[in-house]
Design a protein around this motif. Structure first.
Motif, PDB file in Angstrom:
ATOM      1  N   SER A 166      14.066  45.962  54.361  1.00  0.00           N
ATOM      2  CA  SER A 166      14.046  47.049  55.345  1.00  0.00           C
ATOM      3  C   SER A 166      13.178  48.212  54.895  1.00  0.00           C
ATOM      4  N   VAL A 167      13.279  48.584  53.618  1.00  0.00           N
ATOM      5  CA  VAL A 167      12.488  49.705  53.111  1.00  0.00           C
ATOM      6  C   VAL A 167      10.999  49.393  53.162  1.00  0.00           C
ATOM      7  N   ILE A 168      10.618  48.213  52.670  1.00  0.00           N
ATOM      8  CA  ILE A 168       9.196  47.861  52.628  1.00  0.00           C
ATOM      9  C   ILE A 168       8.648  47.608  54.023  1.00  0.00           C
ATOM     10  N   ASN A 199      20.494  55.794  50.276  1.00  0.00           N
ATOM     11  CA  ASN A 199      20.578  54.702  51.237  1.00  0.00           C
ATOM     12  C   ASN A 199      19.286  54.566  52.046  1.00  0.00           C
ATOM     13  N   LEU A 200      19.296  53.672  53.018  1.00  0.00           N
ATOM     14  CA  LEU A 200      18.091  53.365  53.793  1.00  0.00           C
ATOM     15  C   LEU A 200      17.515  54.598  54.478  1.00  0.00           C
ATOM     16  N   GLU A 201      18.384  55.434  55.023  1.00  0.00           N
ATOM     17  CA  GLU A 201      17.896  56.629  55.716  1.00  0.00           C
ATOM     18  C   GLU A 201      17.177  57.570  54.758  1.00  0.00           C
ATOM     19  N   HIS A 202      17.630  57.632  53.502  1.00  0.00           N
ATOM     20  CA  HIS A 202      16.953  58.468  52.505  1.00  0.00           C
ATOM     21  C   HIS A 202      15.542  57.942  52.242  1.00  0.00           C
ATOM     22  N   PHE A 203      15.415  56.621  52.123  1.00  0.00           N
ATOM     23  CA  PHE A 203      14.092  56.023  51.900  1.00  0.00           C
ATOM     24  C   PHE A 203      13.167  56.329  53.081  1.00  0.00           C
ATOM     25  N   LYS A 232      10.416  60.989  41.148  1.00  0.00           N
ATOM     26  CA  LYS A 232      10.346  62.180  41.993  1.00  0.00           C
ATOM     27  C   LYS A 232      10.964  61.960  43.371  1.00  0.00           C
ATOM     28  N   PHE A 233      11.655  60.827  43.542  1.00  0.00           N
ATOM     29  CA  PHE A 233      12.212  60.459  44.842  1.00  0.00           C
ATOM     30  C   PHE A 233      13.095  61.574  45.415  1.00  0.00           C
ATOM     31  N   GLU A 234      13.995  62.107  44.598  1.00  0.00           N
ATOM     32  CA  GLU A 234      14.926  63.126  45.103  1.00  0.00           C
ATOM     33  C   GLU A 234      14.204  64.415  45.475  1.00  0.00           C
ATOM     34  N   SER A 235      13.187  64.789  44.704  1.00  0.00           N
ATOM     35  CA  SER A 235      12.437  66.003  45.035  1.00  0.00           C
ATOM     36  C   SER A 235      11.646  65.808  46.325  1.00  0.00           C
ATOM     37  N   TYR A 236      11.098  64.587  46.527  1.00  0.00           N
ATOM     38  CA  TYR A 236      10.415  64.297  47.792  1.00  0.00           C
ATOM     39  C   TYR A 236      11.404  64.380  48.959  1.00  0.00           C
ATOM     40  N   LEU A 237      12.605  63.862  48.734  1.00  0.00           N
ATOM     41  CA  LEU A 237      13.620  63.840  49.789  1.00  0.00           C
ATOM     42  C   LEU A 237      13.976  65.258  50.238  1.00  0.00           C
ATOM     43  N   ASN A 238      14.037  66.182  49.292  1.00  0.00           N
ATOM     44  CA  ASN A 238      14.449  67.555  49.597  1.00  0.00           C
ATOM     45  C   ASN A 238      13.278  68.493  49.862  1.00  0.00           C
ATOM     46  N   GLN A 239      12.074  67.960  49.883  1.00  0.00           N
ATOM     47  CA  GLN A 239      10.885  68.770  50.137  1.00  0.00           C
ATOM     48  C   GLN A 239      10.911  69.354  51.548  1.00  0.00           C
ATOM     49  N   LYS A 240      10.556  70.616  51.646  1.00  0.00           N
ATOM     50  CA  LYS A 240      10.468  71.258  52.958  1.00  0.00           C
ATOM     51  C   LYS A 240       9.229  70.737  53.685  1.00  0.00           C
ATOM     52  N   ILE A 241       9.385  70.478  54.949  1.00  0.00           N
ATOM     53  CA  ILE A 241       8.268  69.965  55.745  1.00  0.00           C
ATOM     54  C   ILE A 241       7.345  71.111  56.109  1.00  0.00           C
TER      55      ILE A 241
END
Length: 283
Positions: A166-168, A199-203, A232-241
């Motif tokens: 699903s992620v790929i 989870n998938l939504e985070h990816f 750096k996955f978590e920092s990307y996840l919390n990055q401001k758009i």
């Protein structure tokens, strides 16, 4: 008759109208859920787990049935309250399942339980024409709990193939790439993040944010699993758009990472054309 199959009471399976396919699908779901690798979400005061029908079909080739058939068997398990079902729509339609109230009756025949003690099924431990039947370990003993599960270890508990796929698939669709979900390094990265609780939504969020951030820039080449799903996955996840501005060609501005100066473009044009020399000299 063998008392259990896949860890479920055969008597109860028959009473509830379940066949071998139902029991095997349910065993897969329970073992996969208990492995901790399944994508989950808390809904309506219960924990639900995402089931990818294609992955389930591939993991259980012995069933030799279609995805539609798997869906219909799961739907039947829901109809008899062995499982519960929720559908979530977020960039697609995802089916989540939870254990229903009637699941516990399959673990062991409740008529065989008295005050937490499991009775020995008729015929066990008796001398028959075929010899003495061995009493399975745990039968006739106080379990300390009302119900006891007997697992079939032949089911693969550690597979998280559905989230790899699903992620790929989402990455390839979003970024027009052709990465493979079977690549060892890619699986290691995804599994590491899943083990951290993502989870998938985070990816999907990380992919969406970095696509918006890097598309059309020199960083577009880094829209790949090694970069997106690394440390750096978590920092990307919390990055401001960031708000994207575009140039006259419809491409993201190369100055998008900086706060751009406000200009009086009519005045600036006059200065650049030499129509306001004094103003130019004073700049």
């Amino acid at each position: 008759m063998k008392f259990t199959i896949y860890g479920f009471s055969q008597k109860k399976l028959v009473e509830m109208g379940m066949n071998n396919d139902d029991a095997l699908i349910l065993r897969y779901f329970i073992d996969f859920k208990d492995s901790g690798a399944m994508i989950k979400e808390y809904m309506d005061d219960d924990m639900y787990y995402w089931v990818n029908y294609e992955s389930l079909k591939n993991e259980l080739p012995v069933l030799n049935i279609s995805k539609d058939r798997i869906y219909r068997r799961l739907k039947y398990l829901v109809s008899i309250n062995v499982l519960k079902h929720k559908t979530k729509k977020n960039g697609g339609t995802f089916s989540f399942y939870a254990v229903g109230d009637n699941y516990k009756t399959l673990i062991i025949d409740t008529s065989e339980i008295t005050d937490g003690t499991v009775k020995t099924p008729e015929g066990y431990g008796k001398n028959t024409e075929e010899g003495t039947v061995k009493i399975p370990e745990g039968y006739g003993k106080n379990t300390g709990t009302k119900y006891s599960s007997i697992k079939d270890t032949s089911i693969n508990n550690s597979s998280i193939k559905d989230i790899y796929v699903s992620v790929i698939d989402y990455l390839n669709q979003k970024c027009c790439t052709s990465y493979k979900s079977e690549t060892k390094k890619t699986r290691q990265l995804i599994k590491a993040r899943v083990n951290e609780g993502f989870n998938l939504e985070h990816f999907k969020t990380v992919i969406d944010k970095k696509y918006k951030d890097w598309k059309g820039t020199d960083f577009e080449a880094y829209l790949r699993p090694e970069t997106l799903f690394g440390n750096k996955f978590e920092s990307y996840l919390n990055q401001k758009i960031k708000k994207t501005s575009y140039n006259s060609n419809g491409k993201p501005s190369t100055f998008n990472d900086f706060d751009q100066r406000e200009y009086d473009f009519d005045s600036l044009e006059r200065k650049l054309l030499g129509w306001d020399k004094d103003a130019v000299e004073n700049e």
